[in-house]
Write an enzyme that holds these catalytic residues in place. Structure first.
Site, PDB file in Angstrom:
ATOM      1  N   ASP A 187       0.854  -1.185   0.000  1.00  0.00           N
ATOM      2  CA  ASP A 187       0.000   0.000   0.000  1.00  0.00           C
ATOM      3  C   ASP A 187       0.889   1.235   0.000  1.00  0.00           C
ATOM      4  O   ASP A 187       1.393   1.665   1.039  1.00  0.00           O
ATOM      5  CB  ASP A 187      -0.932   0.009   1.207  1.00  0.00           C
ATOM      6  CG  ASP A 187      -1.953   1.147   1.139  1.00  0.00           C
ATOM      7  OD1 ASP A 187      -1.731   2.105   0.367  1.00  0.00           O
ATOM      8  OD2 ASP A 187      -2.968   1.073   1.853  1.00  0.00           O
ATOM      9  N   HIS A 192       0.517   7.819   4.150  1.00  0.00           N
ATOM     10  CA  HIS A 192       1.129   7.122   5.287  1.00  0.00           C
ATOM     11  C   HIS A 192       2.634   7.354   5.396  1.00  0.00           C
ATOM     12  O   HIS A 192       3.285   6.755   6.262  1.00  0.00           O
ATOM     13  CB  HIS A 192       0.839   5.629   5.172  1.00  0.00           C
ATOM     14  CG  HIS A 192      -0.614   5.330   4.971  1.00  0.00           C
ATOM     15  ND1 HIS A 192      -1.563   5.595   5.932  1.00  0.00           N
ATOM     16  CD2 HIS A 192      -1.295   4.819   3.906  1.00  0.00           C
ATOM     17  CE1 HIS A 192      -2.757   5.260   5.478  1.00  0.00           C
ATOM     18  NE2 HIS A 192      -2.621   4.785   4.257  1.00  0.00           N
ATOM     19  N   ILE A 207      -0.514   9.236   8.807  1.00  0.00           N
ATOM     20  CA  ILE A 207      -1.258   8.338   9.683  1.00  0.00           C
ATOM     21  C   ILE A 207      -0.906   6.889   9.362  1.00  0.00           C
ATOM     22  O   ILE A 207      -0.385   6.584   8.294  1.00  0.00           O
ATOM     23  CB  ILE A 207      -2.786   8.550   9.557  1.00  0.00           C
ATOM     24  CG1 ILE A 207      -3.265   8.201   8.135  1.00  0.00           C
ATOM     25  CG2 ILE A 207      -3.150   9.978   9.918  1.00  0.00           C
ATOM     26  CD1 ILE A 207      -4.779   8.267   7.967  1.00  0.00           C
ATOM     27  N   GLY A 210      -4.953   1.881   7.885  1.00  0.00           N
ATOM     28  CA  GLY A 210      -6.033   1.193   8.583  1.00  0.00           C
ATOM     29  C   GLY A 210      -5.818  -0.307   8.607  1.00  0.00           C
ATOM     30  O   GLY A 210      -6.085  -0.977   9.608  1.00  0.00           O
TER      31      GLY A 210
END
Length: 284
Positions: A187, A192, A207, A210
């Site tokens: 990903d 991120h 961040i 998820g």
């Protein structure tokens, strides 16, 4: 409109051959924080090839497949990654994930929902090998600013928590560099990793993925309530209720039921701010 719901859902499924081996599994586990302490026999099941087993959430990254970002290039979808958040995820296991393998992954947009100020895409991928079905993934992708066309709002089920104290509560620290390591499993969303991109998306710093908190939570449940046996997991679903930053700590509360475990996940340092909700592992 950047999303054409009818075109996206009607598009032919896309198939691709995927493969993975023990190095991919080990990298994924390390990206979840496995291997601490490094010589712990329970952790070596995640990190040492001679003892390796596969956490079922690896199915979300195996061979990259369609992937969350890849699915956003499907026909009828043309959106800005800065407007995208992962809204939810479910994995159904048809049998244990092998340490290495080759499979065909078939992916499609299963649904597009109108949430008013946003759209939700349901990206479904199904993997099968020579012995039959392996797993089914559903990713719910939240796209800000793309709703309002009067379409179906979709399901909005919320799970009530058991009216008792959790059967177990564990805390799992997130290393400062963990998102940088986890993204090597496929990903590459700059949200991120890149501070400037994160600011464009409305965050003061990058961040955590998820799906990283998703995998960390499943590992906590397997290690705490399922005797470390990954093959007992039958399905696992969650709703991403909030963000978490590298350097923070996840608090995982677990309630054991008959054939299932229900969880909530919060960020310790931000007064138990919600991270995962409506989270359930079904098991044998």
């Amino acid at each position: 409109m950047p999303i054409d719901p009818a075109k996206a859902v009607a598009a032919e499924p896309r198939s691709a051959e995927i493969s993975w081996d023990h190095k991919d599994v080990q990298l994924y586990h390390l990206g979840l924080g496995a291997g601490v302490p490094a010589t712990d026999p329970d952790e070596l099941r995640y990190t040492l090839e001679s003892r390796l087993h596969v956490l079922p959430s690896f199915a979300t990254v195996a061979g990259a497949g369609m992937g969350v970002v890849g699915g956003l290039s499907a026909p009828g979808i043309d959106i800005d990654l800065a407007a995208v958040l992962h809204g939810g995820q479910s994995v159904t296991l048809h049998r244990p994930v092998p340490v290495s393998g080759r499979a065909v992954s078939t992916s499609r947009v299963a649904a597009v929902y109108d949430k008013g100020k946003a759209a939700v895409l349901v990206l479904r991928s199904e993997a099968s090998d020579a012995d039959g079905p392996l797993w089914t993934n559903d990713a719910q992708i939240f796209v800000r600013g793309e709703g309002g066309w009067g379409g179906d709002r979709g399901p909005s089920e919320r799970l009530a928590l058991p009216d008792r104290q959790p059967d177990a509560t564990v805390e799992r620290p997130i290393r400062e560099e963990q998102a940088l390591l986890y993204r090597l499993s496929g990903d590459w969303n700059p949200l991120h990793a890149d501070p400037d991109f994160a600011k464009l998306a409305g965050f003061d710093r990058p961040i955590l993925h998820g799906l990283c908190s998703y995998g960390m939570t499943l590992k906590a449940v397997v290690d705490t309530l399922l005797d470390g046996d990954v093959t007992r997991v039958r399905s696992y679903r969650t709703r991403f209720a909030g963000i978490v930053f590298p350097g923070e700590t996840l608090r995982v509360r677990m309630w054991a039921g008959e054939g299932s475990v229900q969880m909530t996940v919060t960020a310790v340092e931000r007064d138990d701010a919600p991270v995962l909700a409506d989270t359930v592992v079904e098991h044998s």
